[in-house]
Design an enzyme around this catalytic site. Sequence first.
Site, PDB file in Angstrom:
ATOM      1  N   HIS A  23      -9.035   4.926  -2.206  1.00  0.00           N
ATOM      2  CA  HIS A  23      -8.486   4.621  -3.770  1.00  0.00           C
ATOM      3  C   HIS A  23      -9.476   4.968  -4.554  1.00  0.00           C
ATOM      4  CE1 HIS A  23      -6.401   0.856  -1.793  1.00  0.00           C
ATOM      5  NE2 HIS A  23      -5.203   1.830  -2.117  1.00  0.00           N
ATOM      6  N   LYS A  47       4.221 -11.491  -1.875  1.00  0.00           N
ATOM      7  CA  LYS A  47       3.496 -11.033  -0.617  1.00  0.00           C
ATOM      8  C   LYS A  47       2.136 -11.628  -0.635  1.00  0.00           C
ATOM      9  CE  LYS A  47       1.934  -6.311   0.161  1.00  0.00           C
ATOM     10  NZ  LYS A  47       1.998  -4.850  -0.419  1.00  0.00           N
ATOM     11  N   ARG A  96      -1.330  10.134   1.289  1.00  0.00           N
ATOM     12  CA  ARG A  96      -2.021  10.355   2.584  1.00  0.00           C
ATOM     13  C   ARG A  96      -1.439  11.266   3.594  1.00  0.00           C
ATOM     14  NH1 ARG A  96      -3.035   4.119   3.438  1.00  0.00           N
ATOM     15  NH2 ARG A  96      -0.866   4.336   3.021  1.00  0.00           N
ATOM     16  N   SER A 134      -5.757  -0.333   3.316  1.00  0.00           N
ATOM     17  CA  SER A 134      -6.188  -1.593   3.150  1.00  0.00           C
ATOM     18  C   SER A 134      -5.986  -2.618   4.432  1.00  0.00           C
ATOM     19  CB  SER A 134      -5.585  -2.265   1.967  1.00  0.00           C
ATOM     20  OG  SER A 134      -5.878  -1.452   0.691  1.00  0.00           O
TER      21      SER A 134
END
Length: 167
Positions: A23, A47, A96, A134
């Site tokens: 990030h 979440k 990515r 993450s």
Amino acid sequence: MAAQPSRIVAIYPGSFDPITSGHLDLIERGSKLADRLIVAVLENRRKQSLFSVEERVEMLTEVVKPFPNVEVGWFHGLLVDYVKSRGANFILRGIRAISDYEYELQIAHMNRRLSPGVETVFLMAGEAYSFVSSQLVKEVVSLGGDVSGLVPPLVEERLKRLMAAPR
Ligand code: PNS
């Protein structure tokens, strides 16, 4: 009078639970493309997150200090509404691998449908971080693995502290 050149304001949204070196690499590169880059943390009550929005904003604020045109905010609700409220011109996202592409394509199309003037600009994640997420970082730390270099040192410290005294 000469016309004022329009300023480019970009929003880089995400969960950032927590921020990774991938990030941060994107923030550094994105900050060169915009006059102002706003890193926006999503508050998603549906979440489960490891860090609260306040903690995520606090960590981000610390790690973006070297970049004077980068600031940190948070939002809930629709991203396009937040983009409008901040007077931003585009959304920045990283990709990515091909596996990210389908999800990113969907949200970019949805956002453009919701707000036709808002474009999403993609940067390829730095190759050194193409496997970093993450989620994986949290898993590795929880199992006692080493994540140095994959997250900023401050985040590594916070993760280790959390794992030593789980909430
Ligand atoms: O880091 P993430 O979890 O991949 O980020 C996802 C994010 C925050 C970009 C996305 O979930 C989002 O924009 N959520 C806000 C709600 C919204 O606008 N939904 C409609 C478009 S998908």
